[in-house]
Design a protein around this motif. Structure first.
Motif, short mmCIF file in Angstrom:
data_model
loop_
_atom_site.label_atom_id
_atom_site.label_comp_id
_atom_site.label_asym_id
_atom_site.label_seq_id
_atom_site.Cartn_x
_atom_site.Cartn_y
_atom_site.Cartn_z
N GLY A 26 0.82 -1.21 0.00
CA GLY A 26 0.00 0.00 0.00
C GLY A 26 0.85 1.26 0.00
N LEU A 27 1.89 1.27 0.81
CA LEU A 27 2.79 2.43 0.86
C LEU A 27 3.48 2.62 -0.48
CD1 LEU A 27 4.41 4.67 2.36
CD2 LEU A 27 6.06 2.87 2.94
N LEU A 28 4.00 1.55 -1.07
CA LEU A 28 4.71 1.65 -2.34
C LEU A 28 3.78 2.11 -3.47
CD1 LEU A 28 6.96 -1.50 -1.93
CD2 LEU A 28 7.72 0.89 -1.90
N GLU A 29 2.57 1.58 -3.49
CA GLU A 29 1.61 2.02 -4.51
C GLU A 29 1.30 3.51 -4.36
OE1 GLU A 29 -1.68 -0.65 -3.96
OE2 GLU A 29 -0.77 -2.21 -5.23
N SER A 30 1.13 3.94 -3.14
CA SER A 30 0.86 5.35 -2.87
C SER A 30 2.03 6.23 -3.30
CB SER A 30 0.57 5.54 -1.38
OG SER A 30 0.48 6.90 -1.05
N LEU A 31 3.25 5.81 -2.99
CA LEU A 31 4.43 6.59 -3.37
C LEU A 31 4.58 6.67 -4.89
CD1 LEU A 31 6.99 5.28 -0.75
CD2 LEU A 31 6.01 7.58 -0.85
N ALA A 32 4.36 5.54 -5.57
CA ALA A 32 4.48 5.53 -7.03
C ALA A 32 3.49 6.51 -7.64
CB ALA A 32 4.26 4.12 -7.57
N GLU A 77 10.85 9.69 11.98
CA GLU A 77 10.74 8.38 11.36
C GLU A 77 10.80 8.47 9.84
OE1 GLU A 77 8.23 5.02 13.10
OE2 GLU A 77 6.99 5.77 11.45
N ILE A 78 11.51 7.52 9.26
CA ILE A 78 11.63 7.40 7.81
C ILE A 78 11.36 5.94 7.44
CG2 ILE A 78 13.27 9.30 7.61
CD1 ILE A 78 15.52 7.19 7.38
N CYS A 79 11.34 5.66 6.16
CA CYS A 79 11.21 4.29 5.69
C CYS A 79 12.40 3.94 4.81
CB CYS A 79 9.93 4.09 4.88
SG CYS A 79 8.42 4.20 5.85
N LEU A 80 12.90 2.75 4.98
CA LEU A 80 13.95 2.19 4.13
C LEU A 80 13.32 1.11 3.27
CD1 LEU A 80 16.92 1.62 3.27
CD2 LEU A 80 17.02 0.03 5.23
N VAL A 81 13.49 1.24 1.95
CA VAL A 81 12.96 0.27 0.99
C VAL A 81 14.15 -0.41 0.32
CG1 VAL A 81 11.52 -0.07 -1.06
CG2 VAL A 81 10.96 1.77 0.58
N ALA A 82 14.28 -1.71 0.53
CA ALA A 82 15.38 -2.48 -0.06
C ALA A 82 14.95 -3.03 -1.41
CB ALA A 82 15.81 -3.60 0.88
N SER A 83 15.14 -2.23 -2.46
CA SER A 83 14.73 -2.65 -3.80
C SER A 83 15.72 -3.64 -4.41
CB SER A 83 14.54 -1.44 -4.70
OG SER A 83 15.70 -0.65 -4.73
N ASP A 84 16.98 -3.48 -4.11
CA ASP A 84 18.06 -4.42 -4.46
C ASP A 84 17.99 -4.96 -5.88
OD1 ASP A 84 20.45 -5.61 -3.79
OD2 ASP A 84 19.49 -7.45 -3.09
N GLU A 85 17.67 -4.09 -6.83
CA GLU A 85 17.66 -4.42 -8.26
C GLU A 85 16.72 -5.58 -8.58
OE1 GLU A 85 21.73 -4.83 -9.57
OE2 GLU A 85 21.97 -2.67 -9.56
N ARG A 86 15.61 -5.62 -7.89
CA ARG A 86 14.60 -6.65 -8.14
C ARG A 86 13.24 -5.99 -8.30
NH1 ARG A 86 15.27 -10.86 -3.45
NH2 ARG A 86 15.61 -8.96 -2.29
N ALA A 87 12.33 -6.72 -8.90
CA ALA A 87 10.96 -6.22 -9.05
C ALA A 87 10.23 -6.30 -7.71
CB ALA A 87 10.23 -7.04 -10.11
N LEU A 88 9.16 -5.53 -7.60
CA LEU A 88 8.30 -5.60 -6.42
C LEU A 88 7.86 -7.04 -6.19
CD1 LEU A 88 6.03 -2.52 -7.15
CD2 LEU A 88 7.57 -2.75 -5.23
N PRO A 89 7.54 -7.39 -4.95
CA PRO A 89 7.44 -6.57 -3.75
C PRO A 89 8.80 -6.37 -3.09
CG PRO A 89 6.76 -8.79 -3.23
CD PRO A 89 7.08 -8.78 -4.71
N TRP A 90 8.96 -5.25 -2.43
CA TRP A 90 10.18 -4.92 -1.70
C TRP A 90 9.88 -4.82 -0.21
CZ3 TRP A 90 10.30 -0.34 -5.45
CH2 TRP A 90 10.85 -0.73 -6.68
N PRO A 91 10.83 -5.26 0.61
CA PRO A 91 10.63 -5.09 2.05
C PRO A 91 10.83 -3.62 2.44
CG PRO A 91 12.76 -6.11 1.63
CD PRO A 91 12.06 -5.99 0.30
N VAL A 92 10.05 -3.18 3.42
CA VAL A 92 10.08 -1.80 3.89
C VAL A 92 10.17 -1.81 5.41
CG1 VAL A 92 8.84 0.40 3.99
CG2 VAL A 92 8.62 -1.07 1.95
#
Length: 136
Positions: A26-32, A77-92
């Protein structure tokens, strides 16, 4: 959401798990949507029409120093998203600004981004040794 060694190591170092999958998605969809990024992209930083700031660095120590400079005015507070050169889903993960640079200093290089200012700012660290700051 992600059972990779990287996610496990980050969780161990922080002493907490990433957000549950539904909250992270939900967070990632909102950010996109908010930043006009196609969520299907692996490299979200490439999906932005323009960056507000880019900083090239030579190595991980210099990159962490530049990141610390960029975060000097941030707090809370911030969020860290580990995209690590992979497609979604990513851990946050949610964390305090003060936790980020020490955490990253304990990890091998990986592609990630940080969510600041309640989602108004995204700060990407790319595989090109570049920090990319995008604000809405």
């Amino acid at each position: 959401m992600d059972d990779s060694n990287l996610a496990t190591t980050i969780s161990q170092l922080l002493g907490r798990n990433p957000l549950p999958s539904d909250r992270a998605i939900g967070l990632l969809e909102s950010l996109a949507s908010r930043h006009g990024i196609d969520p299907c992209l692996v490299y979200w930083w490439a999906g932005k029409a323009s960056a507000d700031q880019t900083i090239q660095y030579d190595g991980s120590d210099e990159g962490l120093s530049c990141l610390a400079d960029l975060l000097a005015e941030a707090d809370g507070e911030i969020c860290l998203v580990a995209s690590d050169e992979r497609a979604l889903p990513w851990p946050v993960w949610t964390l305090q600004v003060s936790e980020l640079v020490p955490l990253l200093g304990e990890l091998p290089f990986f592609e990630y981004f940080v969510v600041l200012d309640g989602g108004a700012t995204l700060l990407f660290d790319t595989h090109h040794n570049t920090l990319v700051v995008c604000r809405e």
